[in-house]
Scaffold this active site. Structure first.
Site, PDB file in Angstrom:
ATOM      1  N   GLY A  10      33.193 109.051 107.244  1.00  0.00           N
ATOM      2  CA  GLY A  10      34.283 109.170 108.155  1.00  0.00           C
ATOM      3  C   GLY A  10      34.689 110.609 108.425  1.00  0.00           C
ATOM      4  O   GLY A  10      34.915 111.359 107.648  1.00  0.00           O
ATOM      5  N   LEU A  11      34.552 110.906 109.757  1.00  0.00           N
ATOM      6  CA  LEU A  11      34.615 112.308 110.060  1.00  0.00           C
ATOM      7  C   LEU A  11      35.911 112.246 111.041  1.00  0.00           C
ATOM      8  O   LEU A  11      35.652 113.013 112.143  1.00  0.00           O
ATOM      9  CB  LEU A  11      33.431 112.721 111.005  1.00  0.00           C
ATOM     10  CG  LEU A  11      32.221 112.722 109.981  1.00  0.00           C
ATOM     11  CD1 LEU A  11      31.012 112.770 111.014  1.00  0.00           C
ATOM     12  CD2 LEU A  11      32.207 113.880 109.210  1.00  0.00           C
ATOM     13  N   MET A  14      40.439 114.838 108.395  1.00  0.00           N
ATOM     14  CA  MET A  14      40.227 115.328 106.881  1.00  0.00           C
ATOM     15  C   MET A  14      38.647 115.278 106.910  1.00  0.00           C
ATOM     16  O   MET A  14      38.425 116.276 106.010  1.00  0.00           O
ATOM     17  CB  MET A  14      41.107 114.441 105.807  1.00  0.00           C
ATOM     18  CG  MET A  14      42.386 114.464 105.997  1.00  0.00           C
ATOM     19  SD  MET A  14      43.116 116.283 105.535  1.00  0.00           S
ATOM     20  CE  MET A  14      43.045 116.297 103.735  1.00  0.00           C
ATOM     21  N   ARG A  34      31.833 105.612 112.179  1.00  0.00           N
ATOM     22  CA  ARG A  34      31.559 104.521 112.464  1.00  0.00           C
ATOM     23  C   ARG A  34      31.399 104.486 114.122  1.00  0.00           C
ATOM     24  O   ARG A  34      30.445 104.056 114.935  1.00  0.00           O
ATOM     25  CB  ARG A  34      32.763 103.657 112.393  1.00  0.00           C
ATOM     26  CG  ARG A  34      32.484 101.907 112.419  1.00  0.00           C
ATOM     27  CD  ARG A  34      33.289 101.138 111.827  1.00  0.00           C
ATOM     28  NE  ARG A  34      34.730 101.689 111.683  1.00  0.00           N
ATOM     29  CZ  ARG A  34      35.616 101.267 112.658  1.00  0.00           C
ATOM     30  NH1 ARG A  34      35.466  99.937 113.312  1.00  0.00           N
ATOM     31  NH2 ARG A  34      37.011 101.534 112.691  1.00  0.00           N
ATOM     32  N   ALA A  75      42.689 104.254 103.620  1.00  0.00           N
ATOM     33  CA  ALA A  75      42.929 103.491 102.454  1.00  0.00           C
ATOM     34  C   ALA A  75      42.728 102.274 102.546  1.00  0.00           C
ATOM     35  O   ALA A  75      43.363 101.648 103.607  1.00  0.00           O
ATOM     36  CB  ALA A  75      44.223 104.182 101.666  1.00  0.00           C
ATOM     37  N   SER A 127      44.664 117.225  98.582  1.00  0.00           N
ATOM     38  CA  SER A 127      45.872 117.411  99.253  1.00  0.00           C
ATOM     39  C   SER A 127      45.856 119.027 100.010  1.00  0.00           C
ATOM     40  O   SER A 127      45.047 119.741  99.544  1.00  0.00           O
ATOM     41  CB  SER A 127      47.086 117.614  98.120  1.00  0.00           C
ATOM     42  OG  SER A 127      48.095 118.107  98.794  1.00  0.00           O
ATOM     43  N   GLY A 128      46.611 119.035 101.051  1.00  0.00           N
ATOM     44  CA  GLY A 128      46.478 120.251 101.920  1.00  0.00           C
ATOM     45  C   GLY A 128      46.398 120.077 103.348  1.00  0.00           C
ATOM     46  O   GLY A 128      46.251 120.966 103.891  1.00  0.00           O
ATOM     47  N   LYS A 181      47.562 111.839  92.456  1.00  0.00           N
ATOM     48  CA  LYS A 181      47.660 112.409  93.942  1.00  0.00           C
ATOM     49  C   LYS A 181      49.098 111.468  94.399  1.00  0.00           C
ATOM     50  O   LYS A 181      49.563 112.194  95.186  1.00  0.00           O
ATOM     51  CB  LYS A 181      46.451 112.066  94.665  1.00  0.00           C
ATOM     52  CG  LYS A 181      46.538 112.111  96.267  1.00  0.00           C
ATOM     53  CD  LYS A 181      47.045 113.517  96.644  1.00  0.00           C
ATOM     54  CE  LYS A 181      47.369 113.835  98.115  1.00  0.00           C
ATOM     55  NZ  LYS A 181      47.387 113.185  99.104  1.00  0.00           N
ATOM     56  N   HIS A 184      51.842 113.165  93.084  1.00  0.00           N
ATOM     57  CA  HIS A 184      51.854 114.446  93.915  1.00  0.00           C
ATOM     58  C   HIS A 184      52.715 114.171  95.133  1.00  0.00           C
ATOM     59  O   HIS A 184      53.562 115.053  95.809  1.00  0.00           O
ATOM     60  CB  HIS A 184      50.521 115.161  94.058  1.00  0.00           C
ATOM     61  CG  HIS A 184      50.352 116.182  95.253  1.00  0.00           C
ATOM     62  ND1 HIS A 184      50.796 115.714  96.452  1.00  0.00           N
ATOM     63  CD2 HIS A 184      50.372 117.428  95.110  1.00  0.00           C
ATOM     64  CE1 HIS A 184      50.549 116.823  97.587  1.00  0.00           C
ATOM     65  NE2 HIS A 184      50.508 117.905  96.587  1.00  0.00           N
ATOM     66  N   ASN A 185      52.306 113.140  95.938  1.00  0.00           N
ATOM     67  CA  ASN A 185      53.079 112.905  97.031  1.00  0.00           C
ATOM     68  C   ASN A 185      54.516 112.570  96.836  1.00  0.00           C
ATOM     69  O   ASN A 185      55.395 112.732  97.799  1.00  0.00           O
ATOM     70  CB  ASN A 185      52.341 111.856  97.823  1.00  0.00           C
ATOM     71  CG  ASN A 185      51.243 112.200  98.423  1.00  0.00           C
ATOM     72  OD1 ASN A 185      50.589 113.051  98.129  1.00  0.00           O
ATOM     73  ND2 ASN A 185      50.532 111.572  99.673  1.00  0.00           N
ATOM     74  N   GLU A 188      56.480 115.277  96.558  1.00  0.00           N
ATOM     75  CA  GLU A 188      56.323 115.979  97.958  1.00  0.00           C
ATOM     76  C   GLU A 188      57.243 115.612  98.756  1.00  0.00           C
ATOM     77  O   GLU A 188      58.198 116.214  99.347  1.00  0.00           O
ATOM     78  CB  GLU A 188      54.930 115.625  98.722  1.00  0.00           C
ATOM     79  CG  GLU A 188      54.636 115.864 100.276  1.00  0.00           C
ATOM     80  CD  GLU A 188      53.382 115.478 100.766  1.00  0.00           C
ATOM     81  OE1 GLU A 188      52.251 116.010  99.999  1.00  0.00           O
ATOM     82  OE2 GLU A 188      53.152 114.789 101.840  1.00  0.00           O
ATOM     83  N   LYS A 258      53.215 106.924 105.096  1.00  0.00           N
ATOM     84  CA  LYS A 258      52.127 106.365 105.076  1.00  0.00           C
ATOM     85  C   LYS A 258      52.109 105.234 103.725  1.00  0.00           C
ATOM     86  O   LYS A 258      51.036 104.844 103.645  1.00  0.00           O
ATOM     87  CB  LYS A 258      50.978 107.194 105.294  1.00  0.00           C
ATOM     88  CG  LYS A 258      50.843 107.513 106.742  1.00  0.00           C
ATOM     89  CD  LYS A 258      49.123 108.026 107.153  1.00  0.00           C
ATOM     90  CE  LYS A 258      49.134 108.732 108.165  1.00  0.00           C
ATOM     91  NZ  LYS A 258      49.525 110.196 107.899  1.00  0.00           N
ATOM     92  N   HIS A 445      72.158  86.784  75.284  1.00  0.00           N
ATOM     93  CA  HIS A 445      70.915  87.501  74.999  1.00  0.00           C
ATOM     94  C   HIS A 445      71.033  88.387  73.903  1.00  0.00           C
ATOM     95  O   HIS A 445      70.041  89.226  73.647  1.00  0.00           O
ATOM     96  CB  HIS A 445      71.031  88.417  76.304  1.00  0.00           C
ATOM     97  CG  HIS A 445      70.490  87.791  77.593  1.00  0.00           C
ATOM     98  ND1 HIS A 445      69.342  87.124  77.660  1.00  0.00           N
ATOM     99  CD2 HIS A 445      71.361  87.508  78.780  1.00  0.00           C
ATOM    100  CE1 HIS A 445      69.329  86.533  78.836  1.00  0.00           C
ATOM    101  NE2 HIS A 445      70.515  86.528  79.515  1.00  0.00           N
TER     102      HIS A 445
HETATM  103  C1  6PG Z   1      48.790 116.003 101.194  1.00  0.00           C
HETATM  104  C2  6PG Z   1      49.663 114.987 101.844  1.00  0.00           C
HETATM  105  C3  6PG Z   1      49.016 113.870 102.614  1.00  0.00           C
HETATM  106  C4  6PG Z   1      49.830 112.919 102.956  1.00  0.00           C
HETATM  107  C5  6PG Z   1      50.327 113.344 104.404  1.00  0.00           C
HETATM  108  C6  6PG Z   1      51.229 112.158 104.978  1.00  0.00           C
HETATM  109  O1  6PG Z   1      48.732 116.215  99.888  1.00  0.00           O
HETATM  110  O2  6PG Z   1      47.883 116.849 101.732  1.00  0.00           O
HETATM  111  O3  6PG Z   1      50.393 114.177 100.587  1.00  0.00           O
HETATM  112  O4  6PG Z   1      47.943 113.363 101.842  1.00  0.00           O
HETATM  113  O5  6PG Z   1      48.871 111.576 103.627  1.00  0.00           O
HETATM  114  O6  6PG Z   1      51.264 114.168 104.018  1.00  0.00           O
HETATM  115  O7  6PG Z   1      52.260 111.521 103.962  1.00  0.00           O
HETATM  116  P1  6PG Z   1      53.220 110.583 104.511  1.00  0.00           P
HETATM  117  O8  6PG Z   1      52.876 110.088 105.744  1.00  0.00           O
HETATM  118  O9  6PG Z   1      53.367 109.548 103.641  1.00  0.00           O
HETATM  119  O10 6PG Z   1      54.547 111.326 104.508  1.00  0.00           O
END
Ligand code: 6PG
Length: 462
Positions: A10-11, A14, A34, A75, A127-128, A181, A184-185, A188, A258, A445
C-alpha cells in the site's frame, strides 16, 4: 541472496512516506501496490534500496524469514482482503503490521486468527500525517509481546524522537495499539474543535484573522503550546490563490471525518465512561454538516457582537483548562479500557510517545507524564496536583468565556461541555435521586436509600 529488510504493502500517501522514511534510515524495502505504478515510481527513485513487486509472491520471496511486512491499506475490508491473499504465502514466525486506522476489535480478531497460524500481527497506530510519516511519526504498536522484537528496530528507528527517546513503544496485547490511536484521534477532534471555538469567539469579537494568528503565536509560547495551535496560526495567515481573501474565509463551514472520532464516542458510551468533550467534538462536526437544517433556523438566536469582545487572556486560560479536561477524558478512557481488558497500559509511556510526531503533540504531555510518574494508577488526571490547581485557577475564566458566548449567541459546544463537566463534579446533587424514584415509580426498578443498604421498592401514591 541479498534480500530486502521489510515489505510495504500500500503505497498511498502514508505508505509511501513510511517506505521513504525506512529507506532514509538505511533499510531496504520491497514495495507492493495494487496499482503497480506507485511501486515502480518508488523503485525508480530509490534504485539501490527499493524493489517494486508485482505480486504478493514476489514480495514474500524478496524478504528473509522471519519476514516483516507493513500494510498501509484503508481500514476495513481491504485489510482482510490483503490478509486473505498474503497469509497463505507466509511462514510461522513472520510478522505483519497493520499501520492503518483499523478498528481495534477488528485488530484483535485478526491477531487471534493469525496467531493460530503462527504469524505475529501488530495493529499499529501511526500518527503525524504525511510529514510525520516521512520525517518521524508517533507509533503505537499493539500485538503479541514476544514477537515485538522482530518489528521494534524498524518502528523505533523511523519514529519521531523526544529527549533521545523514540516516540514509539510497545503498547499492549490484542487491539491495544489501535485503541490507543483511536482515542488519540478522539483527543485530536476535541483539541481541534476547542481551537476552532477559540477562533470563532475571537473572530466574533471583531478580531481579524491576522490578529488571531498573532494571538495564537503568542499562546504558543505559553503552557498551551502545541502543533495544533501552531498550524491554526499558520492557517489564519494563508492567502487564497484564487481571490484576494484569506484562504480560511473561502472554506465551507462544514467538517467531515473518517470515523475514528465516532468510534471513540461509541466506545466511551460502551465503556460507560464520560468523555463528553470527545463526543461533543464529533457531534460538532456532524452539526456543521446539517446545512439545510441550519439554513432553516438561521438567525433564531442572532449573534450579537460587541466591539472588542471578550479579552483574549480569559479565552486562553479557558482553553488551557478545557484542553486539560479533554486530555483527562481521553487518558481516563485508556485507564478504564486497560483495567477492563487487562492490557496493563503504561499511561506515562503513552504520554511520552505523544510528545513528538503526532497531531496532538503538546507541551501539556510533559505535565501528563509527570502526573503518571507520581501516580501511575491515577484514574483521572484532574486529580493530579498540577491539574487540580489549574482547575481552581482557571475555572473562572472558563465560566466567563461560556457566559460571554451564551450572552452573544456564539455556539461553543466544547467549552460549554467542559464547564458542565466541572459543575457536575463539583455539585452537591445531580438530581439522580429523582431519576431513581421515577424508575421505581413506573417500572419497579427499585432505588437505594441514603440511610440503608441494598435496593428497595416503594408503592408510589398508594
Ligand atoms: C493522525 C491523524 C490521522 C487521521 C486524520 C483524519 O494522527 O495522523 O489522526 O490518522 O486519519 O487526521 O482524521 P478525520 O478524517 O477523521 O478527521
Amino acid at each position: 541472496m541479498n534480500r530486502q529488510d521489510i515489505g510495504v504493502i500500500g503505497l498511498g500517501v502514508m505508505g509511501r512516506s513510511l517506505a521513504v522514511n525506512l529507506m532514509n534510515h538505511g533499510f531496504t524495502v520491497a514495495g507492493y501496490n495494487r496499482r503497480r505504478e506507485p511501486a515502480q515510481a518508488l523503485a525508480r527513485e530509490y534504485p539501490e534500496k527499493c524493489i517494486a513487486c508485482a505480486t504478493y509472491q514476489e514480495l514474500v520471496s524478496q524478504l528473509n524469514a522471519p519476514r516483516v511486512i507493513l500494510m498501509m491499506v484503508p481500514a476495513g475490508a481491504a485489510v482482510d482482503d490483503v490478509i486473505r491473499e498474503l497469509v497463505p504465502l507466509l511462514e510461522k514466525g513472520d510478522a505483519l503490521i497493520d499501520g492503518g486506522n483499523s478498528f481495534y476489535e477488528d485488530t484483535a480478531r485478526r491477531q487471534q486468527e493469525l496467531a493460530a497460524r503462527g504469524i505475529d500481527f501488530f495493529g499499529t497506530g501511526v500518527s503525524g500525517g504525511e510529514e510525520g510519516a516521512l520525517k518521524g511519526p508517533s507509533i503505537m504498536p499493539g500485538g503479541p509481546r514476544e514477537g515485538y522484537a522482530k518489528i521494534q528496530r524498524f518502528l523505533e528507528t523511523i519514529a519521531a524522537s523526544k529527549g533521545g527517546m523514540p516516540c514509539c513503544t510497545y503498547i499492549g496485547p490484542e487491539g491495544a495499539g489501535h485503541y490507543v490511536k483511536m482515542v488519540h484521534n478522539g483527543i485530536e477532534y476535541a483539541d481541534m474543535q476547542l481551537l476552532s471555538e477559540c477562533y470563532l469567539i475571537l473572530a466574533e469579537g471583531g478580531r481579524s484573522n491576522a490578529a488571531i494568528a498573532d494571538l495564537f503565536e503568542k499562546w504558543n509560547r505559553t503552557e498551551v503550546e502545541s502543533f495544533l495551535v501552531k498550524i491554526s496560526a499558520d492557517i489564519l495567515r494563508e492567502k487564497d490563490d484564487q481571490s484576494e481573501n484569506d484562504l480560511i474565509d473561502m472554506i465551507r463551514d462544514a467538517a467531515g471525518n473518517k470515523g475514528t472520532g465516532r468510534w471513540t464516542s461509541i466506545e466511551a458510551l460502551k465503556q460507560e465512561y464520560n468523555a463528553s468533550l470527545l463526543t461533543a467534538a464529533y457531534q460538532a462536526r456532524v452539526m456543521s454538516n446539517q446545512t439545510e437544517l441550519r439554513r432553516k433556523f438561521h438567525g433564531v438566536l442572532p449573534v450579537c457582537t460587541d466591539e472588542g469582545g471578550l479579552d483574549a487572556e480569559t479565552i486562553r486560560r479557558a482553553y488551557s483548562l478545557a484542553k486539560v479536561i479533554a486530555y483527562a477524558q481521553g487518558f481516563g478512557l485508556y485507564h478504564d479500557a486497560s483495567e477492563r481488558n487487562g492490557w496493563h497500559l503504561d499511561l506515562k509511556a503513552i504520554a511520552s510517545i505523544f510528545r513528538a510526531g503526532c497531531i496532538i503533540q503538546a507541551r501539556l504531555l510533559q505535565d501528563i507524564m509527570n502526573a503518571y510518574e507520581a501516580e501511575p494508577e491515577l484514574a483521572n488526571l484532574l486529580e493530579a496536583k498540577q491539574f487540580s490547581t489549574l482547575l481552581q485557577e482557571n475555572i473562572g475564566d472558563l465560566k466567563k468565556t461560556v457566559l460571554w458566548a451564551l450572552a452573544h449567541n456564539v455556539p461553543l459546544p466544547l467549552f460549554t461541555n467542559a464547564l458542565i463537566y466541572v459543575s457536575q463534579l463539583s455539585a452537591d446533587s445531580l438530581g439522580a435521586n429523582m431519576i431513581q424514584a421515577q424508575r421505581d415509580y413506573f417500572g419497579a426498578h427499585t432505588f437505594e436509600r441514603i440511610d440503608g443498604e441494598g435496593h428497595v421498592h416503594h408503592e408510589w401514591g398508594k
